[in-house]
Design a protein around this motif. Sequence first.
Motif, short mmCIF file in Angstrom:
data_model
loop_
_atom_site.label_atom_id
_atom_site.label_comp_id
_atom_site.label_asym_id
_atom_site.label_seq_id
_atom_site.Cartn_x
_atom_site.Cartn_y
_atom_site.Cartn_z
N THR A 1 5.41 -5.95 -7.06
CA THR A 1 6.66 -5.94 -6.30
C THR A 1 7.87 -5.75 -7.20
O THR A 1 8.87 -5.12 -6.81
CB THR A 1 6.80 -7.25 -5.51
OG1 THR A 1 5.70 -7.37 -4.60
CG2 THR A 1 8.10 -7.30 -4.73
N LEU A 2 7.81 -6.26 -8.43
CA LEU A 2 8.94 -6.16 -9.36
C LEU A 2 8.83 -4.97 -10.30
O LEU A 2 9.64 -4.84 -11.23
CB LEU A 2 9.04 -7.45 -10.19
CG LEU A 2 9.15 -8.76 -9.40
CD1 LEU A 2 9.23 -9.96 -10.35
CD2 LEU A 2 10.34 -8.75 -8.45
N SER A 3 7.85 -4.11 -10.09
CA SER A 3 7.68 -2.96 -10.97
C SER A 3 8.74 -1.90 -10.68
O SER A 3 9.49 -1.97 -9.70
CB SER A 3 6.28 -2.36 -10.81
OG SER A 3 6.08 -1.89 -9.47
N ASP B 1 14.28 -5.11 3.04
CA ASP B 1 15.43 -5.99 2.83
C ASP B 1 15.43 -6.39 1.36
O ASP B 1 14.43 -6.24 0.65
CB ASP B 1 15.32 -7.23 3.72
CG ASP B 1 16.65 -7.94 3.90
OD1 ASP B 1 17.66 -7.47 3.33
OD2 ASP B 1 16.68 -8.97 4.59
N THR B 2 16.55 -6.90 0.91
CA THR B 2 16.66 -7.39 -0.46
C THR B 2 16.32 -8.87 -0.50
O THR B 2 16.86 -9.66 0.28
CB THR B 2 18.07 -7.16 -1.02
OG1 THR B 2 18.35 -5.75 -1.01
CG2 THR B 2 18.19 -7.68 -2.44
N PRO C 1 12.81 -13.48 -9.56
CA PRO C 1 13.92 -14.00 -10.38
C PRO C 1 15.19 -13.17 -10.31
O PRO C 1 16.25 -13.63 -10.72
CB PRO C 1 13.33 -13.97 -11.79
CG PRO C 1 12.30 -12.88 -11.76
CD PRO C 1 11.72 -12.94 -10.38
N ARG C 2 15.09 -11.96 -9.81
CA ARG C 2 16.27 -11.11 -9.67
C ARG C 2 16.19 -10.44 -8.30
O ARG C 2 15.12 -10.33 -7.70
CB ARG C 2 16.28 -10.03 -10.76
CG ARG C 2 15.03 -9.16 -10.79
CD ARG C 2 15.11 -8.05 -11.83
NE ARG C 2 13.84 -7.33 -11.97
CZ ARG C 2 13.41 -6.39 -11.13
NH1 ARG C 2 14.14 -6.04 -10.08
NH2 ARG C 2 12.25 -5.77 -11.36
N PRO C 3 17.32 -10.01 -7.76
CA PRO C 3 17.28 -9.34 -6.46
C PRO C 3 16.37 -8.10 -6.50
O PRO C 3 16.47 -7.29 -7.44
CB PRO C 3 18.74 -8.95 -6.21
CG PRO C 3 19.52 -9.93 -7.02
CD PRO C 3 18.70 -10.19 -8.25
N VAL C 4 15.51 -7.98 -5.51
CA VAL C 4 14.59 -6.85 -5.46
C VAL C 4 14.47 -6.38 -4.02
O VAL C 4 14.49 -7.18 -3.08
CB VAL C 4 13.20 -7.23 -6.04
CG1 VAL C 4 12.53 -8.29 -5.19
CG2 VAL C 4 12.31 -6.01 -6.16
N GLU C 5 14.38 -5.08 -3.86
CA GLU C 5 14.22 -4.50 -2.54
C GLU C 5 12.74 -4.51 -2.17
O GLU C 5 11.91 -3.93 -2.87
CB GLU C 5 14.78 -3.07 -2.51
CG GLU C 5 14.90 -2.50 -1.11
CD GLU C 5 15.52 -1.12 -1.11
OE1 GLU C 5 15.99 -0.70 -0.04
OE2 GLU C 5 15.54 -0.48 -2.17
#
Length: 458
Positions: free
Chosen positions: A59-61, A99-100, A108-112
């Motif tokens: 998801t964070l890639s 959604d974000t 840990p950081r905003p992710v779409e």
Amino acid sequence: MHRRPFLLFLAVLPCTALAAPPAEPPSRQPLLTELGTAPSAARIEADVRTLVGFGTRHTLSETGSDTRGIGAARRWIHAEFERISAACGGCLEVVDVGDTVSGETRVPRPVEVVNVVAIQRGSSDPDRVVLMSGDIDSRVSDVMNAIDDAPGANDDASGVAGTLEAARLLSKHRFAGTIVYAALSGEEQGLFGGRILADHAKAGGWRVEAVLNNDMIGNSAGITGIVDNTTARVFSEGTRVVETEAEARARRFTGGEVDSPSRNLARYIDRMADAYVPNLDVMMVYRLDRFGRGGHHRPFNEAGFPAVRVMETNEHYDRQHQDLRTEHGVVYGDTVAGMDFPYAAKLTALNAVSLAGMAAAPPPPADVAIEGAVTADTTLRWTRAPAAQAPDLAGYRVHWRLTTEPQWTHSVFVGDVTGHTLENVIIDNYFFGVSAVARDGSESPVVFPGAAGSFGGY
């Protein structure tokens, strides 16, 4: 000798003895027989290999690359749904629903978080939705590792590939209700994609009849050494999580602990396997999910929708959430080598026949009520679906079973009526329900009386 006139004898016969029972629709549907063996193991394998080829789908890639990361994967899925739609003359509406997400333990950081959704609109009841899903994202041992390769062949490229294959097959046909095919994101980081799509469904006024979440449908070899390609598990919650205190009090006295709409959805899937998918048996598991674990059907349950998890029976934990490595001769990692593609095709068929059966059927009956205390008979009543939503309605079927039976064992087709009395069937000894039946025999899941079993209104 005095002879009683023959006409007098006829006059005293009960009227019910002369009434013909309603004509019963066919018991089998040719389309479902076809779908039971239609999924292609080769196409599913090709899709899994493509998804694995993106390296990681964490998801964070990264999302900018066209060849690596979750962004590339979801754009490929979107394009594949578009190709399927082109083949059926534009029958699918393909949209990204996202959604974000921020401020979460595993984010840990905003992710779409973006889900890829294809909608096949129903012909007469387009707001009634049956949904199949798989999860796009993958992971290794460290859930926060978005860099290293995380093939996710079985978990859960198999579910996404099965969803794509179901779309290829079902988009060739028209159904009364709407079928939604969804590739969900953010599962490993906190079930975010499911929550986003459940919220989208509620905001859009979808009457969600069923969610079939497919999370790992491609492995037939378990960690115990058992190899079994003839069974699948379906997990379902017992009581509705949105149940009110008043509804819980009523359920305490009338039953329904094992008859939530999700549980009767599981029973429906079990019956479809027996009828249409060769050499496949469903193990119904009376639990929301595996012990202490979660899946993407749960956000739909929490929104009040009937939802279940469909998956393999024997898991291999060395192939789940593992860094790619070999230690002491043991190979770890979720790679294509651990896949059984004919088995994945079989579980895809289970989804396809279930989706097609429900989408072709009329909506499940609403406002099902029951009475019969201290009498010899049991009476059920319900509200008929509006004619516009159920133009092919043939009537209703009343079901009953002993309270300890896992599956419905008795039923009678009662025709196009809004109530029926089962004579000399004691209400105290059985559980009861009602299903809606189309003229071609397509049938809805069974609805248990009261709020405990309600699939919602029309």
